[in-house]
Design a protein around this motif. Structure first.
Motif, PDB file in Angstrom:
ATOM      1  N   THR A   1       0.834  -1.194   0.000  1.00 57.51           N
ATOM      2  CA  THR A   1       0.000   0.000   0.000  1.00 57.51           C
ATOM      3  C   THR A   1       0.875   1.253   0.000  1.00 57.51           C
ATOM      4  N   SER A   2       0.346   2.337   0.490  1.00 55.07           N
ATOM      5  CA  SER A   2       1.064   3.617   0.501  1.00 55.07           C
ATOM      6  C   SER A   2       0.646   4.426   1.711  1.00 55.07           C
ATOM      7  N   GLY A   3       1.520   5.317   2.148  1.00 57.14           N
ATOM      8  CA  GLY A   3       1.139   6.240   3.201  1.00 57.14           C
ATOM      9  C   GLY A   3       0.006   7.140   2.756  1.00 57.14           C
ATOM     10  N   LEU A   4      -0.112   7.332   1.437  1.00 56.98           N
ATOM     11  CA  LEU A   4      -1.165   8.181   0.887  1.00 56.98           C
ATOM     12  C   LEU A   4      -2.537   7.528   0.986  1.00 56.98           C
ATOM     13  N   ALA A   5      -2.582   6.297   1.501  1.00 59.75           N
ATOM     14  CA  ALA A   5      -3.863   5.622   1.710  1.00 59.75           C
ATOM     15  C   ALA A   5      -4.517   6.015   3.026  1.00 59.75           C
ATOM     16  N   SER A   6      -3.751   6.614   3.922  1.00 54.15           N
ATOM     17  CA  SER A   6      -4.248   6.891   5.267  1.00 54.15           C
ATOM     18  C   SER A   6      -5.145   8.121   5.309  1.00 54.15           C
ATOM     19  N   LEU A   7      -6.420   7.914   5.593  1.00 54.10           N
ATOM     20  CA  LEU A   7      -7.357   9.032   5.713  1.00 54.10           C
ATOM     21  C   LEU A   7      -7.067   9.857   6.965  1.00 54.10           C
ATOM     22  N   THR A   8      -6.609   9.179   8.021  1.00 47.94           N
ATOM     23  CA  THR A   8      -6.265   9.889   9.257  1.00 47.94           C
ATOM     24  C   THR A   8      -5.124  10.864   9.011  1.00 47.94           C
ATOM     25  N   LEU A   9      -4.070  10.408   8.348  1.00 46.47           N
ATOM     26  CA  LEU A   9      -2.927  11.281   8.083  1.00 46.47           C
ATOM     27  C   LEU A   9      -3.294  12.390   7.103  1.00 46.47           C
ATOM     28  N   HIS A  10      -4.119  12.066   6.121  1.00 45.85           N
ATOM     29  CA  HIS A  10      -4.549  13.088   5.160  1.00 45.85           C
ATOM     30  C   HIS A  10      -5.352  14.197   5.832  1.00 45.85           C
ATOM     31  N   SER A  11      -5.879  13.932   7.014  1.00 52.10           N
ATOM     32  CA  SER A  11      -6.667  14.936   7.743  1.00 52.10           C
ATOM     33  C   SER A  11      -5.832  15.728   8.736  1.00 52.10           C
ATOM     34  N   ASP A  12      -4.530  15.443   8.784  1.00 51.20           N
ATOM     35  CA  ASP A  12      -3.627  16.076   9.749  1.00 51.20           C
ATOM     36  C   ASP A  12      -2.689  17.051   9.042  1.00 51.20           C
ATOM     37  N   PRO A  13      -2.906  18.373   9.205  1.00 48.66           N
ATOM     38  CA  PRO A  13      -2.065  19.367   8.529  1.00 48.66           C
ATOM     39  C   PRO A  13      -0.583  19.272   8.913  1.00 48.66           C
ATOM     40  N   ALA A  14      -0.274  18.602  10.015  1.00 43.99           N
ATOM     41  CA  ALA A  14       1.113  18.468  10.440  1.00 43.99           C
ATOM     42  C   ALA A  14       1.824  17.307   9.749  1.00 43.99           C
ATOM     43  N   TRP A  15       1.080  16.476   9.043  1.00 40.10           N
ATOM     44  CA  TRP A  15       1.679  15.323   8.362  1.00 40.10           C
ATOM     45  C   TRP A  15       2.591  15.799   7.243  1.00 40.10           C
ATOM     46  N   MET A  16       3.727  15.138   7.098  1.00 40.34           N
ATOM     47  CA  MET A  16       4.746  15.573   6.134  1.00 40.34           C
ATOM     48  C   MET A  16       4.253  15.539   4.686  1.00 40.34           C
ATOM     49  N   TYR A  17       3.273  14.683   4.395  1.00 40.05           N
ATOM     50  CA  TYR A  17       2.749  14.594   3.029  1.00 40.05           C
ATOM     51  C   TYR A  17       1.308  15.121   2.933  1.00 40.05           C
ATOM     52  N   TYR A  18       0.954  15.991   3.844  1.00 42.24           N
ATOM     53  CA  TYR A  18      -0.423  16.500   3.909  1.00 42.24           C
ATOM     54  C   TYR A  18      -0.876  17.107   2.582  1.00 42.24           C
TER      55      TYR A  18
END
Length: 240
Positions: free
Chosen positions: A136-153
């Motif tokens: 898979t990919s880190g870009l699959a994470s809905l939780t991380l996609h909702s976090d402006p502090a995430w490095m790939y936001y």
């Protein structure tokens, strides 16, 4: 000797994963859409415990033929690594990416993995401790996609990430279905790795990426199942 099938294994992370599994004593089936490139990969690996399996994960006839060919040489399959994947057209702005482009990505990244898994489940059931790794990919994470502090936001798109989110959801469903068996089924993100998939812009090495896939392909009986792990967080569990 344990056996492993890796889709899209003639190059990149899949190729390095094959190399590491060979070193671990596995017989490895190289799933390759292009047979010539698969044979070239085998020549580089220079190991007798390896075989090319012509396999286009978007073609049901190809999948069936791959299952028949694999089954003619082994009565069981210990490991399936659904590694084949495509990025799709770019850019992928959600407001403008074509529906045909989204379908194309899903055909490989999601439906391809589902169809290959279902085709090979009977061989996997014959193994003592079967393992399925859905790449898979880190870009699959809905939780991380909702976090402006995430490095790939700010890395968002309408095709690739969603296809891997769907694959994660399938991983959870399959692991639950197989919960009372010896199967271990996990979604594993090798991280942002430098391959031709991203024009070698990734920050991680194929060796490190493959090592994470091998780790989950060779889990012992106490290992996790139905989970999501990422190299971007040191191989630890990732939020969905």
């Amino acid at each position: 000797m344990k056996t492993a099938l890796i889709t899209g294994a003639n190059k990149g992370i899949g190729f390095e994963t094959a190399r590491q599994l060979l070193e671990a004593g596995y017989f490895v089936y190289i799933g390759s859409r292009d047979v010539v490139k698969g044979e070239e990969a085998i020549a580089v690996l220079d190991n007798t415990n390896i075989k090319v399996i012509p396999l286009d994960v978007t073609d049901q006839d190809s999948i069936r033929a791959a299952r028949e060919l694999t089954g003619s040489t082994t009565s069981s399959l210990d490991v399936l690594i659904n590694n084949a994947g495509i990025r799709g057209e770019v850019p992928q702005a959600a407001s403008s990416v074509s529906s045909s482009g989204i379908r194309e990505v899903f055909e490989t990244n999601f439906f391809g993995a589902v169809n290959v898994t279902q085709a090979f489940l009977d061989l996997l059931h014959q193994a003592a401790q079967p393992r399925i790794v859905n790449v898979t990919s880190g870009l699959a994470s809905l939780t991380l996609h909702s976090d402006p502090a995430w490095m790939y936001y700010h890395v968002k798109g309408g095709a690739y990430g969603p296809s891997k989110t769907a694959l994660n959801a399938y991983t959870v469903a399959l692991a639950y279905e197989l919960r009372d068996t010896a199967f271990k089924v996990n979604a594993v993100d090798p991280g942002y790795t430098a391959t031709d998939f991203n024009n070698h812009n990734g920050t991680g090495s194929v060796e490190n990426a493959a090592a994470l896939l091998v780790r989950f392909a060779t889990l012992d009986a106490d290992g996790p199942t139905g989970k999501y792990f990422s190299n971007d967080i040191a191989g630890e569990e990732s939020p969905w």
